[in-house]
Write a protein that holds these residues in place. Structure first.
Motif, short mmCIF file in Angstrom:
data_model
loop_
_atom_site.label_atom_id
_atom_site.label_comp_id
_atom_site.label_asym_id
_atom_site.label_seq_id
_atom_site.Cartn_x
_atom_site.Cartn_y
_atom_site.Cartn_z
N TRP A 68 -12.35 -44.94 -2.27
CA TRP A 68 -12.38 -45.03 -0.78
C TRP A 68 -12.65 -43.67 -0.15
N ALA A 70 -12.69 -40.50 2.30
CA ALA A 70 -11.65 -39.72 3.17
C ALA A 70 -12.42 -39.83 4.77
N LYS A 71 -13.70 -39.82 4.78
CA LYS A 71 -14.29 -39.82 6.11
C LYS A 71 -15.14 -40.94 6.08
N HIS A 83 -10.31 -46.19 9.58
CA HIS A 83 -10.34 -44.98 10.05
C HIS A 83 -10.32 -43.89 8.98
N GLY A 84 -10.93 -42.89 9.32
CA GLY A 84 -11.02 -41.93 8.37
C GLY A 84 -9.59 -41.13 7.83
N GLN A 85 -9.55 -40.93 6.51
CA GLN A 85 -8.28 -40.52 6.22
C GLN A 85 -6.94 -41.50 6.04
N SER A 86 -7.58 -42.75 6.09
CA SER A 86 -6.47 -43.99 6.15
C SER A 86 -5.70 -44.11 4.73
N GLU A 88 -5.19 -41.73 2.83
CA GLU A 88 -4.37 -40.43 2.34
C GLU A 88 -2.88 -40.69 3.46
N ARG A 89 -3.18 -41.27 4.73
CA ARG A 89 -1.93 -41.41 5.44
C ARG A 89 -1.08 -42.69 4.94
N LYS A 92 1.00 -41.11 2.09
CA LYS A 92 1.89 -40.08 2.87
C LYS A 92 3.31 -40.68 3.22
N GLU A 157 -3.18 -49.23 7.29
CA GLU A 157 -2.94 -47.84 6.44
C GLU A 157 -1.80 -48.14 5.29
#
Length: 297
Positions: A68, A70-71, A83-86, A88-89, A92, A157
């Motif tokens: 997947w 990141a951008k 969306h970008g960095q979805s 990662e969030r 988190k 997310e």
């Protein structure tokens, strides 16, 4: 990848790159008939297509031979609410799965499970939610295959183990309450040592705004706020029950919240939100009232 315009997208992150044939076999064993389209001997460009029960929209399943991103670039068709960095969030803000980031880092491929509109007519938020639940059941059937790292809803997310997907669907059926936990995450962030922002991410999939709750953690129970975030989202499934901009809403423990509609969410991703700002006596963090365009001394 398919150029058809999809209205929703869910994903399974996989520890190896699957073939459409094994997914087809798995789904047909579960009584979900589907066919491979545009077969050219390679995974790229091929899709697996079927139709949701009772004449529902078509489901399109694709294999992505990569992790997947990141951008997300303009030419990447990963769903209209991605969306970008979805991812990662999603890791988190995953309070129940401490190994989420570790497991996500192990995936090598993606199974995209997407939905095509069945007509040009708009559908209600409740109808879209019903379709998303059906799409989640298709994802669950595929998730029974070995080497699935987890269920990922990019628009909300959310990244959870496959067994949690099953548990939430079953609990929703028993309780008679929609499984919003599969499609919209709850995120808690601290603005200072007292004030928090508690928000939803993912309501856009239902054509609704997300919520941001601003409150003093010393005066409000965070678990109660989380429950009310779901309650407010559920309330907005019926347009006639939506909170009005500029009104005052009741919350947990009869607390009062100012209702402010805004198009600039405080935290990423950028999206329209409904802000619920607690009417507390405690001073808000420096600069926050100006950022929210409210008058608080």
């Amino acid at each position: 990848m398919s150029k058809a315009v999809c209205t929703q997208a869910l994903a399974l992150l996989t520890k190896r790159v699957f073939s459409l044939e094994e997914i087809q076999q798995q789904l047909e064993a579960g009584k979900f008939p589907c066919t491979i389209e545009d077969a050219d001997g390679e995974n790229v460009g091929r899709t697996l297509q079927g139709q949701l029960p009772n004449g529902g929209p078509s489901v399109v399943i694709e294999i992505v031979n990569s992790v997947w991103p990141a951008k997300i670039e303009a030419d990447q068709d990963l769903g209209p609410f991605s969306h970008g960095q979805s991812l990662e969030r999603a890791c988190k803000f995953n309070v129940n799965w401490t190994k989420a980031a570790e497991v996500a880092a192990q995936h090598q491929g993606i199974v995209l499970v997407r939905m095509l509109p069945d007509s040009s007519e708009p559908v209600s938020a409740t109808e879209v939610l019903t379709q998303l639940m059906a799409l989640a059941k298709v994802s669950l059937a595929i998730g029974s295959l070995p080497d699935v790292a987890g269920y990922f809803c990019p628009g909300g997310e959310i990244f959870v183990p496959i067994e949690v997907l099953d548990e939430i669907l079953q609990a929703s059926k028993v309780a008679g309450f929609p499984p919003l936990d599969l499609f919209a995450n709850l995120r808690l962030s601290w603005l200072d040592d007292r004030w928090i922002i508690f928000e939803t991410i993912g309501n856009a999939q239902l054509g609704l705004r997300d919520f941001e709750v601003y409150a003093d953690s010393k005066q409000h129970d965070l678990n109660d706020i989380a429950a009310w975030l779901r309650r407010w989202s559920w309330q907005h499934l019926q347009a006639e029950n939506a909170l009005e901009n500029g009104s005052v809403a009741s919350g947990p423990g009869e607390a009062k919240f100012d209702v402010v509609y805004a198009d600039d969410a405080l935290l990423a991703p950028k999206r329209p939100v409904i802000r619920l700002i607690a009417q507390d006596e405690a001073k808000m963090p420096e600069g926050l009232p100006a950022r929210l365009r409210i008058d608080r001394t």
